[in-house]
Write a protein that holds these residues in place. Sequence first.
Motif, PDB file in Angstrom:
ATOM      1  N   VAL A   1      67.603  -7.989  29.891  1.00  0.00           N
ATOM      2  CA  VAL A   1      67.515  -9.134  30.797  1.00  0.00           C
ATOM      3  C   VAL A   1      68.925  -9.541  31.205  1.00  0.00           C
ATOM      4  O   VAL A   1      69.902  -9.298  30.496  1.00  0.00           O
ATOM      5  N   SER A   2      69.030 -10.169  32.385  1.00  0.00           N
ATOM      6  CA  SER A   2      70.332 -10.639  32.854  1.00  0.00           C
ATOM      7  C   SER A   2      70.707 -11.928  32.132  1.00  0.00           C
ATOM      8  O   SER A   2      69.846 -12.647  31.594  1.00  0.00           O
ATOM      9  N   GLU A   3      71.991 -12.210  32.111  1.00  0.00           N
ATOM     10  CA  GLU A   3      72.469 -13.403  31.418  1.00  0.00           C
ATOM     11  C   GLU A   3      71.870 -14.688  31.985  1.00  0.00           C
ATOM     12  O   GLU A   3      71.466 -15.567  31.202  1.00  0.00           O
ATOM     13  N   PRO A   4      71.760 -14.872  33.322  1.00  0.00           N
ATOM     14  CA  PRO A   4      71.113 -16.092  33.825  1.00  0.00           C
ATOM     15  C   PRO A   4      69.678 -16.242  33.321  1.00  0.00           C
ATOM     16  O   PRO A   4      69.258 -17.347  32.978  1.00  0.00           O
ATOM     17  N   PHE A   5      68.915 -15.130  33.280  1.00  0.00           N
ATOM     18  CA  PHE A   5      67.542 -15.203  32.774  1.00  0.00           C
ATOM     19  C   PHE A   5      67.550 -15.602  31.304  1.00  0.00           C
ATOM     20  O   PHE A   5      66.760 -16.462  30.871  1.00  0.00           O
ATOM     21  N   ALA A   6      68.423 -14.984  30.503  1.00  0.00           N
ATOM     22  CA  ALA A   6      68.475 -15.277  29.076  1.00  0.00           C
ATOM     23  C   ALA A   6      68.818 -16.743  28.827  1.00  0.00           C
ATOM     24  O   ALA A   6      68.238 -17.391  27.944  1.00  0.00           O
ATOM     25  N   ASN A   7      69.746 -17.294  29.604  1.00  0.00           N
ATOM     26  CA  ASN A   7      70.144 -18.685  29.397  1.00  0.00           C
ATOM     27  C   ASN A   7      69.086 -19.664  29.873  1.00  0.00           C
ATOM     28  O   ASN A   7      68.888 -20.719  29.256  1.00  0.00           O
ATOM     29  N   LYS A   8      68.416 -19.344  30.986  1.00  0.00           N
ATOM     30  CA  LYS A   8      67.376 -20.241  31.496  1.00  0.00           C
ATOM     31  C   LYS A   8      66.201 -20.329  30.533  1.00  0.00           C
ATOM     32  O   LYS A   8      65.601 -21.394  30.354  1.00  0.00           O
ATOM     33  N   HIS A   9      65.855 -19.186  29.936  1.00  0.00           N
ATOM     34  CA  HIS A   9      64.636 -19.127  29.121  1.00  0.00           C
ATOM     35  C   HIS A   9      64.931 -18.987  27.625  1.00  0.00           C
ATOM     36  O   HIS A   9      63.997 -18.746  26.845  1.00  0.00           O
ATOM     37  N   HIS A  10      66.194 -19.108  27.247  1.00  0.00           N
ATOM     38  CA  HIS A  10      66.590 -19.077  25.831  1.00  0.00           C
ATOM     39  C   HIS A  10      66.080 -17.807  25.144  1.00  0.00           C
ATOM     40  O   HIS A  10      65.421 -17.847  24.100  1.00  0.00           O
ATOM     41  N   VAL A  11      66.390 -16.686  25.770  1.00  0.00           N
ATOM     42  CA  VAL A  11      65.964 -15.376  25.267  1.00  0.00           C
ATOM     43  C   VAL A  11      67.179 -14.650  24.723  1.00  0.00           C
ATOM     44  O   VAL A  11      68.262 -14.704  25.316  1.00  0.00           O
ATOM     45  N   LYS A  12      67.002 -13.949  23.621  1.00  0.00           N
ATOM     46  CA  LYS A  12      68.097 -13.162  23.038  1.00  0.00           C
ATOM     47  C   LYS A  12      67.547 -11.819  22.564  1.00  0.00           C
ATOM     48  O   LYS A  12      66.325 -11.564  22.608  1.00  0.00           O
ATOM     49  N   ALA A  13      68.436 -10.947  22.131  1.00  0.00           N
ATOM     50  CA  ALA A  13      68.044  -9.615  21.675  1.00  0.00           C
ATOM     51  C   ALA A  13      67.029  -9.708  20.538  1.00  0.00           C
ATOM     52  O   ALA A  13      67.130 -10.582  19.669  1.00  0.00           O
ATOM     53  N   ASP A  14      66.036  -8.797  20.594  1.00  0.00           N
ATOM     54  CA  ASP A  14      64.936  -8.686  19.632  1.00  0.00           C
ATOM     55  C   ASP A  14      63.844  -9.725  19.835  1.00  0.00           C
ATOM     56  O   ASP A  14      62.839  -9.707  19.103  1.00  0.00           O
ATOM     57  N   ASP A  15      64.007 -10.627  20.813  1.00  0.00           N
ATOM     58  CA  ASP A  15      62.904 -11.519  21.164  1.00  0.00           C
ATOM     59  C   ASP A  15      61.854 -10.743  21.953  1.00  0.00           C
ATOM     60  O   ASP A  15      62.144  -9.688  22.542  1.00  0.00           O
ATOM     61  N   SER A  16      60.644 -11.276  21.999  1.00  0.00           N
ATOM     62  CA  SER A  16      59.576 -10.689  22.801  1.00  0.00           C
ATOM     63  C   SER A  16      59.271 -11.605  23.978  1.00  0.00           C
ATOM     64  O   SER A  16      59.272 -12.829  23.839  1.00  0.00           O
ATOM     65  N   ILE A  17      59.024 -10.997  25.128  1.00  0.00           N
ATOM     66  CA  ILE A  17      58.612 -11.754  26.315  1.00  0.00           C
ATOM     67  C   ILE A  17      57.341 -11.130  26.864  1.00  0.00           C
ATOM     68  O   ILE A  17      57.189  -9.905  26.874  1.00  0.00           O
ATOM     69  N   THR A  18      56.413 -11.958  27.299  1.00  0.00           N
ATOM     70  CA  THR A  18      55.147 -11.485  27.852  1.00  0.00           C
ATOM     71  C   THR A  18      55.133 -11.767  29.348  1.00  0.00           C
ATOM     72  O   THR A  18      55.292 -12.922  29.773  1.00  0.00           O
ATOM     73  N   LEU A  19      54.970 -10.707  30.132  1.00  0.00           N
ATOM     74  CA  LEU A  19      55.075 -10.812  31.585  1.00  0.00           C
ATOM     75  C   LEU A  19      53.739 -10.494  32.244  1.00  0.00           C
ATOM     76  O   LEU A  19      53.026  -9.579  31.810  1.00  0.00           O
ATOM     77  N   PRO A  20      53.391 -11.232  33.322  1.00  0.00           N
ATOM     78  CA  PRO A  20      52.218 -10.862  34.113  1.00  0.00           C
ATOM     79  C   PRO A  20      52.582  -9.727  35.063  1.00  0.00           C
ATOM     80  O   PRO A  20      53.346  -9.909  36.016  1.00  0.00           O
ATOM     81  N   ILE A  21      52.054  -8.528  34.803  1.00  0.00           N
ATOM     82  CA  ILE A  21      52.366  -7.360  35.625  1.00  0.00           C
ATOM     83  C   ILE A  21      51.040  -6.764  36.105  1.00  0.00           C
ATOM     84  O   ILE A  21      50.224  -6.310  35.290  1.00  0.00           O
ATOM     85  N   GLY A  22      50.877  -6.748  37.407  1.00  0.00           N
ATOM     86  CA  GLY A  22      49.617  -6.235  37.953  1.00  0.00           C
ATOM     87  C   GLY A  22      48.456  -7.046  37.423  1.00  0.00           C
ATOM     88  O   GLY A  22      48.411  -8.270  37.550  1.00  0.00           O
ATOM     89  N   GLU A  23      47.505  -6.384  36.764  1.00  0.00           N
ATOM     90  CA  GLU A  23      46.332  -7.057  36.219  1.00  0.00           C
ATOM     91  C   GLU A  23      46.444  -7.242  34.710  1.00  0.00           C
ATOM     92  O   GLU A  23      45.457  -7.508  34.034  1.00  0.00           O
ATOM     93  N   HIS A  24      47.661  -7.109  34.174  1.00  0.00           N
ATOM     94  CA  HIS A  24      47.827  -7.133  32.726  1.00  0.00           C
ATOM     95  C   HIS A  24      48.859  -8.177  32.317  1.00  0.00           C
ATOM     96  O   HIS A  24      49.732  -8.570  33.089  1.00  0.00           O
ATOM     97  N   GLN A  25      48.760  -8.612  31.060  1.00  0.00           N
ATOM     98  CA  GLN A  25      49.821  -9.373  30.398  1.00  0.00           C
ATOM     99  C   GLN A  25      50.505  -8.406  29.438  1.00  0.00           C
ATOM    100  O   GLN A  25      49.895  -7.952  28.472  1.00  0.00           O
ATOM    101  N   VAL A  26      51.748  -8.075  29.699  1.00  0.00           N
ATOM    102  CA  VAL A  26      52.444  -7.021  28.960  1.00  0.00           C
ATOM    103  C   VAL A  26      53.591  -7.641  28.164  1.00  0.00           C
ATOM    104  O   VAL A  26      54.380  -8.424  28.696  1.00  0.00           O
ATOM    105  N   THR A  27      53.680  -7.263  26.895  1.00  0.00           N
ATOM    106  CA  THR A  27      54.736  -7.767  26.028  1.00  0.00           C
ATOM    107  C   THR A  27      55.849  -6.728  25.908  1.00  0.00           C
ATOM    108  O   THR A  27      55.598  -5.549  25.663  1.00  0.00           O
ATOM    109  N   PHE A  28      57.092  -7.189  26.098  1.00  0.00           N
ATOM    110  CA  PHE A  28      58.276  -6.333  25.996  1.00  0.00           C
ATOM    111  C   PHE A  28      59.212  -6.885  24.928  1.00  0.00           C
ATOM    112  O   PHE A  28      59.295  -8.099  24.712  1.00  0.00           O
ATOM    113  N   ARG A  29      59.934  -5.988  24.303  1.00  0.00           N
ATOM    114  CA  ARG A  29      60.985  -6.388  23.368  1.00  0.00           C
ATOM    115  C   ARG A  29      62.328  -6.369  24.102  1.00  0.00           C
ATOM    116  O   ARG A  29      62.695  -5.368  24.713  1.00  0.00           O
ATOM    117  N   VAL A  30      63.031  -7.476  24.043  1.00  0.00           N
ATOM    118  CA  VAL A  30      64.346  -7.567  24.676  1.00  0.00           C
ATOM    119  C   VAL A  30      65.355  -6.887  23.762  1.00  0.00           C
ATOM    120  O   VAL A  30      65.533  -7.281  22.606  1.00  0.00           O
TER     121      VAL A  30
END
Length: 852
Positions: free
Chosen positions: A612-641
């Motif tokens: 993830v980009s630094e602005p995204f990480a700071n806005k959403h308080h995300v850091k390495a090894d965190d998980s984020i769940t994104l709406p992609i197409g018709e699915h909710q997909v979880t990714f490891r940062v």
Amino acid sequence: MGLFALLYRLIVRPVFRHPGRALIIFFAVALGDAAVVAINLAGDAAAGSFHSSMETLAGKDDFEITAAGGLPESVVAEVARLPYPLSISPRIEDHGMLVSTGETVPLIGVDVVAETSNAGTLVGTIAQDATAIQGLRYINDPDAVWLTHGLGKAVGDRVQLLINDHVQAYTVRGLIPESGPDGSKLGTEAVLMDIGAAQLATGKSGRVDRILIKTPSAANFDAWQSKLQQALPAGVLLNAQGTETAANRHMLAAFRWNLTMLSGIALLVGAFLIYNAVSVSVVRRRADIGTMRALGASRGAVMGAFLFEAALYGTAGSLAALPLGRALAAGAVGMLSTTVNALYVSSSPGQMKISAGSVALALVAGIGVALASAFAPAREAGMVPPIEAMARGRREFEVRVERKHDAGIALALAILGALATLFPSIAGKPLFGYLSALLFVAAAALISPLLVHSATSLGSGGLLRMLGVEGLIASRSLGGSLRRTSVLVAALATAIAMMTSVGIMVGSFRQTVLTWLDSELPADLYLAPAGAMGGDRHPTISLETSDRIAATPGVESVSRLRAYEIQYQGLPASLAGASQSRSIPRQNLTFLSGRSSIDVIRELASGNNAVVSEPFANKHHVKADDSITLPIGEHQVTFRVIDTFYDYGHEAGFIVVDWSTLIRYLPDTKPTNLAVYLEPGADLERTRAAIRNAIANKSLMMLSNGEIRHEAIRVFDQTFAITYAVEAISILVAIGGIAGALLSIVMDRRREFGVLRYLGGTSAQIRKLILVEAGLTGLLANVLGLVLGYVLSLVLIYVINKQSFGWTIQFHWPVEVLLSSLTVVYIATVLAGLFPARIAIRLDPMEVVHEE
């Protein structure tokens, strides 16, 4: 004594005696207030997003259904089969560029047949027009379009539109009414097509971008939301219509807030000058005030008279600020629109008009600042006893006595300012950062009496040796009129500090971006669809084109990137998939962890991983090894940062996954950008020409990494041009105030100049004396402003910008820019003393002395 007599003696008569002083104060208020009005008007005009325009064209609906990568038509069918009386409007939403003019406009595809009979929709509005309805006969023609009036086309004209990477000719079959279905004016120009033709033109066959839904009863919003959500796949978003526009506006809020705060600096400088002007008025009229008090005028009446004077200046300046701000906004809106398009959302500047809100803003800002800045000296005028009022030097004596006490308060404020930088933002706004900056400005203002007194006391001997007796008298004069001089120094120092701090911040940011571009642009050539680009606009390139480029002699490999707009935690962001190429060793992205880009890219391809980009990480308080769940197409997909990368090109933030991961969930393989790596030893221009021949039938923009660097810096400089313009206004206000204050000092020291002339002082010496005073004032302001500007630059770089945008900026001294700017300001300050010097020279010594 009557109130009107008091106002005439204390306020009105001095204004007519010295109209130049009144005009300078009026100028300071008007120009400072105009900067605030201009930023407000230009911001309103520039911040209208693509989707807000779409809403105007859509009419009043209750819900919108969206998904990253678009919605399958099967979702439209599922919603249509629900056993509820819903009005459903599927839409294609994209952009097209008119080849003849180069103008990029929204492209909307709607189900014309279904909406013709519905008067609440745009098509229904068109169908009510007798001439426009004739054009609906051509609805099944894939080349039929309807245009807004502002595009300057007539029915039957042929227009060429660039959509994605190809140009297609269309026939204008009708004109869109100038008002939307709800009667509101359209916020932008647009092109309308039948949804089938739009799918064909944009390459979105079998998919739609959005479904608008109107329910029978908007009052039961929660109930309808629950019913509709149950029928939708997991990754599909159901929101109230306008949610995306609200998210865009929320994202833009920090950008506009910072500009508003910057424009307020001009008003702050004006406030110093009003404070100084009223203080000088009080000092010069102390004898009159004493007489009025002795004749029965109350404290409240005297205080009210000076506040009335400030209110007059504020009102006149505010009214003048409206047309002046409108003129300044006309130049600012283009700069702001460029920034909004590059960093945020696609937008077209709207109309700039002075509304009731603009008038209220101008009056509140102008009058409020004038009254607030005049309150302290007006209160002083009312509180001084009549006998003490007759003593002209009393207040100057008090300022000299209290200078150390004020310095102690300044130190306390500076400590509080430093502590304020440790607090986080509130609702995305760096309020404590602004508080810190304000505390440091106040500290500098309070330290200025001690600075002026110390500098003039210690430097008088040196000035005598360097500049003669004029330098000695000028130094002693500034130290003797400490109250007025310290306010002047504080006002100019504040303007210089803002110029310095923003100059350091912009210079540091520029150098950081240059360094970032070196690592961000490893490829030799970059290709994207032609036409105006936007932060949220991702036109595609056909696979055939990509394959042709990869097969061109001299090309080693081609890396593909596909980007989509998504929402994460209610805010917009960009999701991108990047393909690996044989040129991975040449990639040198910089990650916050310090890991090599090769290791990160390889790990990215090993599963559902993301960077993830630094602005995204700071806005959403995300850091390495965190998980984020994104709406992609018709699915909710979880990714490891797995890491965070530095990015300065998109303020909303980027989420990047591997190409193979992205197409697993969004199987559209058309890229939005191509990075072309040449074989070792291949000639750049020869290979570029070969690529042009291979894609001659496509409209693509092809730039080398050097050309992209040049264009990026050009956009960067244009983005901050508005910042420099607001700074220039602040400096202009301050220098104008210096001239006015020096003029007031000359008039207040008429007897002193008369005595100097009697003692043999020449016109040249009087001129030199006043110019030396102006030069000393400018020198002290430059020193204080440079120190304050350095402190404020640290707050801007490490607090305000970090909390507002999430960017890490490396500190850099733009020495040449600062030296040239400070030199220009100093010269202008000295030149500001020419007119007061001319007035002093023209005084009649005998007449002046006899006045006393």
